[in-house]
Write a protein that holds these residues in place. Structure first.
Motif, PDB file in Angstrom:
ATOM      1  N   THR A  82       0.874  -1.160  -0.285  1.00 50.36           N
ATOM      2  CA  THR A  82      -0.019   0.073   0.113  1.00 50.36           C
ATOM      3  C   THR A  82       0.892   1.040   0.012  1.00 50.36           C
ATOM      4  O   THR A  82       2.438   1.285   0.558  1.00 50.36           O
ATOM      5  CB  THR A  82      -0.696  -0.621   1.731  1.00 50.36           C
ATOM      6  OG1 THR A  82      -2.029   1.644   0.676  1.00 50.36           O
ATOM      7  CG2 THR A  82      -0.098  -0.040   2.466  1.00 50.36           C
ATOM      8  N   PHE A  83       0.217   1.897  -0.416  1.00 48.72           N
ATOM      9  CA  PHE A  83       1.433   3.642  -0.684  1.00 48.72           C
ATOM     10  C   PHE A  83       0.135   5.086  -0.674  1.00 48.72           C
ATOM     11  O   PHE A  83      -1.162   4.875  -0.769  1.00 48.72           O
ATOM     12  CB  PHE A  83       2.141   3.570  -1.839  1.00 48.72           C
ATOM     13  CG  PHE A  83       1.613   3.581  -3.397  1.00 48.72           C
ATOM     14  CD1 PHE A  83       1.469   4.369  -3.726  1.00 48.72           C
ATOM     15  CD2 PHE A  83       1.119   1.731  -3.396  1.00 48.72           C
ATOM     16  CE1 PHE A  83       0.613   3.983  -5.413  1.00 48.72           C
ATOM     17  CE2 PHE A  83       1.184   1.853  -4.518  1.00 48.72           C
ATOM     18  CZ  PHE A  83       1.032   2.475  -5.819  1.00 48.72           C
ATOM     19  N   LEU A  84       0.741   6.169  -0.599  1.00 49.09           N
ATOM     20  CA  LEU A  84       0.293   6.647  -0.788  1.00 49.09           C
ATOM     21  C   LEU A  84       0.449   7.646  -2.121  1.00 49.09           C
ATOM     22  O   LEU A  84       1.551   7.877  -3.178  1.00 49.09           O
ATOM     23  CB  LEU A  84      -0.223   8.826   0.036  1.00 49.09           C
ATOM     24  CG  LEU A  84      -0.349   7.865   1.960  1.00 49.09           C
ATOM     25  CD1 LEU A  84      -0.156   8.523   3.125  1.00 49.09           C
ATOM     26  CD2 LEU A  84      -1.675   7.238   1.473  1.00 49.09           C
ATOM     27  N   VAL A  85       0.062   8.164  -3.097  1.00 44.70           N
ATOM     28  CA  VAL A  85      -0.316   9.360  -3.805  1.00 44.70           C
ATOM     29  C   VAL A  85      -0.630  10.306  -3.639  1.00 44.70           C
ATOM     30  O   VAL A  85      -1.539  11.372  -2.930  1.00 44.70           O
ATOM     31  CB  VAL A  85      -0.997   8.468  -5.084  1.00 44.70           C
ATOM     32  CG1 VAL A  85      -1.071   9.445  -6.543  1.00 44.70           C
ATOM     33  CG2 VAL A  85      -1.335   6.721  -5.606  1.00 44.70           C
ATOM     34  N   ILE A  91       4.964   9.017  -5.128  1.00 47.33           N
ATOM     35  CA  ILE A  91       4.580   8.121  -4.285  1.00 47.33           C
ATOM     36  C   ILE A  91       5.320   8.247  -3.119  1.00 47.33           C
ATOM     37  O   ILE A  91       6.589   8.416  -3.125  1.00 47.33           O
ATOM     38  CB  ILE A  91       4.658   6.708  -4.769  1.00 47.33           C
ATOM     39  CG1 ILE A  91       4.027   7.203  -6.458  1.00 47.33           C
ATOM     40  CG2 ILE A  91       4.826   5.658  -4.334  1.00 47.33           C
ATOM     41  CD1 ILE A  91       4.237   5.666  -6.911  1.00 47.33           C
ATOM     42  N   THR A  92       4.375   8.511  -2.219  1.00 49.86           N
ATOM     43  CA  THR A  92       4.811   7.758  -0.660  1.00 49.86           C
ATOM     44  C   THR A  92       4.572   7.171   0.591  1.00 49.86           C
ATOM     45  O   THR A  92       3.440   6.606  -0.125  1.00 49.86           O
ATOM     46  CB  THR A  92       4.551   9.287  -0.012  1.00 49.86           C
ATOM     47  OG1 THR A  92       3.426   9.840   0.334  1.00 49.86           O
ATOM     48  CG2 THR A  92       5.476  10.526  -0.129  1.00 49.86           C
ATOM     49  N   ARG A 131      -4.969   6.812  -0.514  1.00 47.00           N
ATOM     50  CA  ARG A 131      -4.523   5.236  -0.479  1.00 47.00           C
ATOM     51  C   ARG A 131      -4.695   3.968  -1.189  1.00 47.00           C
ATOM     52  O   ARG A 131      -5.663   4.052  -1.623  1.00 47.00           O
ATOM     53  CB  ARG A 131      -5.028   4.817   0.925  1.00 47.00           C
ATOM     54  CG  ARG A 131      -3.868   3.718   1.052  1.00 47.00           C
ATOM     55  CD  ARG A 131      -3.882   3.722   2.765  1.00 47.00           C
ATOM     56  NE  ARG A 131      -3.355   4.521   3.237  1.00 47.00           N
ATOM     57  CZ  ARG A 131      -1.264   4.245   3.470  1.00 47.00           C
ATOM     58  NH1 ARG A 131      -1.115   3.871   2.882  1.00 47.00           N
ATOM     59  NH2 ARG A 131      -0.666   5.047   3.953  1.00 47.00           N
ATOM     60  N   MET A 132      -3.302   3.857  -1.931  1.00 44.76           N
ATOM     61  CA  MET A 132      -3.430   2.949  -3.162  1.00 44.76           C
ATOM     62  C   MET A 132      -3.087   1.427  -2.117  1.00 44.76           C
ATOM     63  O   MET A 132      -1.991   1.078  -1.923  1.00 44.76           O
ATOM     64  CB  MET A 132      -2.952   2.626  -4.711  1.00 44.76           C
ATOM     65  CG  MET A 132      -3.131   4.621  -4.810  1.00 44.76           C
ATOM     66  SD  MET A 132      -5.373   3.662  -5.838  1.00 44.76           S
ATOM     67  CE  MET A 132      -4.887   2.934  -7.309  1.00 44.76           C
TER      68      MET A 132
END
Length: 144
Positions: A82-85, A91-92, A131-132
């Protein structure tokens, strides 16, 4: 008489519960994460990698370095991360949700962190932090 009063009370409680559920259903579309205020989980337009999802998986295939330990031990499977765009598409906060070991988890995280900026998610036409979650498949060639 007591039995009738008990039945009436139980019926009343059940009726209120049913009415409460029907009149005030839980939100079917969670917009923000309760654990991460300001981070969207559902948006009008989902974030997309530049070139689309197919190109992202092509990128993974071309740039994946299958870990030697995983090769030696026949480790295959799907790593889920999972990650944040961010609003600017960067991407973080790449994190592992489900790993398979053999350094495949670290390789999946490396691949995700090395991607180009994405098109950010949008809510009501405005870019938002989203969140992806994506799977990264590890499969050995010539392995049944």
């Amino acid at each position: 008489m007591k039995m009738k009063n008990s039945f009436t009370r139980i019926f009343t409680i059940v009726a209120f519960l049913i009415f409460g559920i029907l009149a005030f259903p839980p939100e079917t579309k969670a917009q923000t994460s309760a654990m991460e205020p300001g981070v969207m989980t559902e948006v009008d337009e989902r974030p997309l990698p530049s070139g689309g999802m197919d190109e992202m998986y092509d990128y993974f295939g071309k740039n994946m370095k299958y870990p030697e330990l995983a090769k030696e031990n026949g480790i295959e499977g799907t790593v889920v991360a999972t990650f944040l765009v961010q609003k600017d598409g960067s991407i973080t906060e790449v994190e592992l949700l489900r790993g398979i070991g053999g350094y495949c988890d670290e390789e999946a995280i490396r691949l995700i962190k090395s991607m180009e900026k994405w098109q950010p998610g949008k809510l009501k036409g405005e870019a938002v932090v989203t969140r992806m979650r994506i799977p990264v498949r590890f499969k050995l060639e010539n392995h049944s």
